[in-house]
Design a protein around this motif. Structure first.
Motif, PDB file in Angstrom:
ATOM      1  N   GLY A   1      -4.209   5.357   3.464  1.00 34.66           N
ATOM      2  CA  GLY A   1      -2.793   5.404   3.786  1.00 34.66           C
ATOM      3  C   GLY A   1      -2.265   4.081   4.299  1.00 34.66           C
ATOM      4  O   GLY A   1      -2.936   3.376   5.054  1.00 34.66           O
ATOM      5  N   SER A   2      -1.054   3.761   3.885  1.00 34.89           N
ATOM      6  CA  SER A   2      -0.441   2.487   4.231  1.00 34.89           C
ATOM      7  C   SER A   2      -0.409   2.238   5.731  1.00 34.89           C
ATOM      8  O   SER A   2      -0.801   1.176   6.211  1.00 34.89           O
ATOM      9  N   SER A   3       0.051   3.216   6.502  1.00 37.71           N
ATOM     10  CA  SER A   3       0.177   3.008   7.954  1.00 37.71           C
ATOM     11  C   SER A   3      -1.195   2.843   8.617  1.00 37.71           C
ATOM     12  O   SER A   3      -1.348   2.024   9.525  1.00 37.71           O
ATOM     13  N   ASN A   4      -2.204   3.587   8.152  1.00 32.79           N
ATOM     14  CA  ASN A   4      -3.551   3.457   8.712  1.00 32.79           C
ATOM     15  C   ASN A   4      -4.176   2.109   8.347  1.00 32.79           C
ATOM     16  O   ASN A   4      -4.878   1.496   9.158  1.00 32.79           O
ATOM     17  N   ILE A   5      -3.935   1.658   7.116  1.00 35.09           N
ATOM     18  CA  ILE A   5      -4.460   0.365   6.685  1.00 35.09           C
ATOM     19  C   ILE A   5      -3.855  -0.755   7.515  1.00 35.09           C
ATOM     20  O   ILE A   5      -4.564  -1.626   8.028  1.00 35.09           O
ATOM     21  N   VAL A   6      -2.548  -0.729   7.684  1.00 36.51           N
ATOM     22  CA  VAL A   6      -1.885  -1.768   8.476  1.00 36.51           C
ATOM     23  C   VAL A   6      -2.323  -1.687   9.937  1.00 36.51           C
ATOM     24  O   VAL A   6      -2.521  -2.721  10.589  1.00 36.51           O
ATOM     25  N   ALA A   7      -2.516  -0.481  10.451  1.00 36.53           N
ATOM     26  CA  ALA A   7      -3.009  -0.330  11.829  1.00 36.53           C
ATOM     27  C   ALA A   7      -4.381  -0.990  11.976  1.00 36.53           C
ATOM     28  O   ALA A   7      -4.649  -1.666  12.980  1.00 36.53           O
ATOM     29  N   LYS A   8      -5.246  -0.797  10.994  1.00 31.97           N
ATOM     30  CA  LYS A   8      -6.572  -1.433  11.023  1.00 31.97           C
ATOM     31  C   LYS A   8      -6.436  -2.952  10.984  1.00 31.97           C
ATOM     32  O   LYS A   8      -7.045  -3.670  11.778  1.00 31.97           O
ATOM     33  N   LEU A   9      -5.638  -3.458  10.056  1.00 26.41           N
ATOM     34  CA  LEU A   9      -5.499  -4.908   9.895  1.00 26.41           C
ATOM     35  C   LEU A   9      -4.880  -5.569  11.120  1.00 26.41           C
ATOM     36  O   LEU A   9      -5.268  -6.670  11.495  1.00 26.41           O
ATOM     37  N   THR A  10      -3.929  -4.900  11.742  1.00 22.56           N
ATOM     38  CA  THR A  10      -3.280  -5.483  12.926  1.00 22.56           C
ATOM     39  C   THR A  10      -4.108  -5.310  14.196  1.00 22.56           C
ATOM     40  O   THR A  10      -3.828  -5.959  15.200  1.00 22.56           O
ATOM     41  N   SER A  11      -5.118  -4.438  14.156  1.00 22.29           N
ATOM     42  CA  SER A  11      -5.960  -4.234  15.341  1.00 22.29           C
ATOM     43  C   SER A  11      -7.257  -5.044  15.302  1.00 22.29           C
ATOM     44  O   SER A  11      -8.097  -4.894  16.186  1.00 22.29           O
ATOM     45  N   LEU A  12      -7.417  -5.879  14.311  1.00 20.47           N
ATOM     46  CA  LEU A  12      -8.622  -6.712  14.245  1.00 20.47           C
ATOM     47  C   LEU A  12      -8.690  -7.590  15.498  1.00 20.47           C
ATOM     48  O   LEU A  12      -7.659  -7.956  16.064  1.00 20.47           O
ATOM     49  N   PRO A  13      -9.904  -7.950  15.921  1.00 19.93           N
ATOM     50  CA  PRO A  13     -10.061  -8.644  17.210  1.00 19.93           C
ATOM     51  C   PRO A  13      -9.638 -10.116  17.216  1.00 19.93           C
ATOM     52  O   PRO A  13     -10.018 -10.857  18.099  1.00 19.93           O
ATOM     53  N   PHE A  14      -8.857 -10.523  16.260  1.00 20.50           N
ATOM     54  CA  PHE A  14      -8.332 -11.883  16.236  1.00 20.50           C
ATOM     55  C   PHE A  14      -6.879 -11.827  15.801  1.00 20.50           C
ATOM     56  O   PHE A  14      -6.498 -10.998  14.985  1.00 20.50           O
ATOM     57  N   GLN A  15      -6.061 -12.678  16.369  1.00 19.29           N
ATOM     58  CA  GLN A  15      -4.643 -12.698  16.011  1.00 19.29           C
ATOM     59  C   GLN A  15      -4.317 -13.793  15.017  1.00 19.29           C
ATOM     60  O   GLN A  15      -3.448 -13.635  14.180  1.00 19.29           O
TER      61      GLN A  15
ATOM     62  N   TYR B   1       0.838  -1.198   0.000  1.00 11.64           N
ATOM     63  CA  TYR B   1       0.000   0.000   0.000  1.00 11.64           C
ATOM     64  C   TYR B   1       0.873   1.248   0.000  1.00 11.64           C
ATOM     65  O   TYR B   1       2.027   1.203   0.389  1.00 11.64           O
ATOM     66  N   GLN B   2       0.297   2.377  -0.426  1.00  5.80           N
ATOM     67  CA  GLN B   2       0.964   3.672  -0.369  1.00  5.80           C
ATOM     68  C   GLN B   2       0.076   4.652   0.389  1.00  5.80           C
ATOM     69  O   GLN B   2      -1.036   4.305   0.789  1.00  5.80           O
ATOM     70  N   ASP B   3       0.551   5.895   0.540  1.00 10.01           N
ATOM     71  CA  ASP B   3      -0.230   6.893   1.272  1.00 10.01           C
ATOM     72  C   ASP B   3      -1.547   7.224   0.578  1.00 10.01           C
ATOM     73  O   ASP B   3      -2.513   7.620   1.226  1.00 10.01           O
ATOM     74  N   SER B   4      -1.618   7.042  -0.734  1.00 12.88           N
ATOM     75  CA  SER B   4      -2.849   7.317  -1.464  1.00 12.88           C
ATOM     76  C   SER B   4      -3.786   6.112  -1.522  1.00 12.88           C
ATOM     77  O   SER B   4      -4.917   6.224  -1.991  1.00 12.88           O
ATOM     78  N   SER B   5      -3.340   4.959  -1.037  1.00 15.14           N
ATOM     79  CA  SER B   5      -4.163   3.749  -1.068  1.00 15.14           C
ATOM     80  C   SER B   5      -5.319   3.853  -0.086  1.00 15.14           C
ATOM     81  O   SER B   5      -5.218   4.510   0.947  1.00 15.14           O
ATOM     82  N   MET B   6      -6.423   3.180  -0.421  1.00  8.60           N
ATOM     83  CA  MET B   6      -7.584   3.179   0.466  1.00  8.60           C
ATOM     84  C   MET B   6      -8.100   1.755   0.621  1.00  8.60           C
ATOM     85  O   MET B   6      -8.159   0.992  -0.335  1.00  8.60           O
ATOM     86  N   LEU B   7      -8.471   1.417   1.852  1.00 15.11           N
ATOM     87  CA  LEU B   7      -9.112   0.150   2.171  1.00 15.11           C
ATOM     88  C   LEU B   7     -10.500   0.460   2.708  1.00 15.11           C
ATOM     89  O   LEU B   7     -10.649   1.301   3.595  1.00 15.11           O
ATOM     90  N   THR B   8     -11.509  -0.194   2.148  1.00 11.53           N
ATOM     91  CA  THR B   8     -12.843  -0.134   2.732  1.00 11.53           C
ATOM     92  C   THR B   8     -13.064  -1.478   3.390  1.00 11.53           C
ATOM     93  O   THR B   8     -13.111  -2.509   2.716  1.00 11.53           O
ATOM     94  N   PHE B   9     -13.138  -1.474   4.704  1.00  9.74           N
ATOM     95  CA  PHE B   9     -13.268  -2.703   5.484  1.00  9.74           C
ATOM     96  C   PHE B   9     -14.624  -2.701   6.160  1.00  9.74           C
ATOM     97  O   PHE B   9     -14.849  -1.926   7.093  1.00  9.74           O
ATOM     98  N   GLU B  10     -15.541  -3.528   5.655  1.00  8.28           N
ATOM     99  CA  GLU B  10     -16.891  -3.595   6.209  1.00  8.28           C
ATOM    100  C   GLU B  10     -17.517  -2.204   6.318  1.00  8.28           C
ATOM    101  O   GLU B  10     -18.108  -1.852   7.332  1.00  8.28           O
ATOM    102  N   GLY B  11     -17.357  -1.388   5.279  1.00  6.24           N
ATOM    103  CA  GLY B  11     -17.964  -0.063   5.227  1.00  6.24           C
ATOM    104  C   GLY B  11     -17.110   1.064   5.780  1.00  6.24           C
ATOM    105  O   GLY B  11     -17.389   2.234   5.537  1.00  6.24           O
ATOM    106  N   GLN B  12     -16.060   0.761   6.521  1.00 10.21           N
ATOM    107  CA  GLN B  12     -15.182   1.780   7.089  1.00 10.21           C
ATOM    108  C   GLN B  12     -14.052   2.076   6.108  1.00 10.21           C
ATOM    109  O   GLN B  12     -13.328   1.180   5.689  1.00 10.21           O
ATOM    110  N   LYS B  13     -13.891   3.354   5.734  1.00  7.33           N
ATOM    111  CA  LYS B  13     -12.856   3.754   4.786  1.00  7.33           C
ATOM    112  C   LYS B  13     -11.591   4.176   5.532  1.00  7.33           C
ATOM    113  O   LYS B  13     -11.642   5.012   6.419  1.00  7.33           O
ATOM    114  N   ILE B  14     -10.472   3.569   5.133  1.00  7.21           N
ATOM    115  CA  ILE B  14      -9.193   3.830   5.779  1.00  7.21           C
ATOM    116  C   ILE B  14      -8.198   4.176   4.685  1.00  7.21           C
ATOM    117  O   ILE B  14      -8.053   3.427   3.719  1.00  7.21           O
TER     118      ILE B  14
END
Length: 155
Positions: free
Chosen positions: A44-58, A29-42
């Motif tokens: 930037g690379s660091s924000n996307i990874v923060a979302k993915l790593t904060s999911l409630p399962f490891q 991902y790059q700073d211009s990248s966007m992830l829509t995860f279950e309706g939530q728009k995220i």
């Protein structure tokens, strides 16, 4: 290189990395990248990874069912649709999921959209049975039966 081969290689890499070390997905991902995860728009690379790593399962395991790819644009971009099962550690039943990845080039993603399919087999069977009852009532009696509000279905 064949776009389907590229897509399948990418999918294998992306989901095995997601299952083992989500933080290392940042380079896709790059700073211009966007992830829509279950309706939530995220964005930037660091924000996307923060979302993915904060999911409630490891721990999880993706089992891919379909990979559909379409080349996009002159610079080697592609649209990749993925569907499959997501097995969470400690859970008996896997979740159905679908995800769309879009890139302008082969090196990073512009957009990803992820969704869990909450419809399970029991819901599908109930839905099919309700539709079948409505169809039979219409066919035999000429009217639609509203099974949700009608207190009885007498003759």
């Amino acid at each position: 290189m064949d776009p389907d081969t590229v897509a399948k290689s990418f999918v294998e890499h992306y989901y095995s990395t997601f299952d083992t070390n989500r933080a290392t997905l940042a380079n896709l991902y790059q700073d211009s990248s966007m992830l829509t995860f279950e309706g939530q728009k995220i964005q930037g690379s660091s924000n996307i990874v923060a979302k993915l790593t904060s999911l409630p399962f490891q721990q999880c395991k993706h089992s891919i069912t379909t990979v559909d790819c379409q080349p996009s644009g002159p610079s080697g971009g592609m649209l990749v649709f993925v569907s499959g099962n997501l097995q969470l550690a400690g859970e008996q039943h896997a979740l159905k999921f679908s995800q769309v990845h879009y890139s302008f080039s082969k090196f990073y993603f512009i957009t990803c959209v992820f969704s869990i399919a909450y419809l399970n087999l029991l819901h599908l069977i109930v839905y099919i049975n309700i539709k079948f009852v409505c169809f039979i009532d219409f066919f035999l009696n000429g009217n639609f039966l509203n099974v949700f509000t009608s207190p009885s279905r007498g003759p």
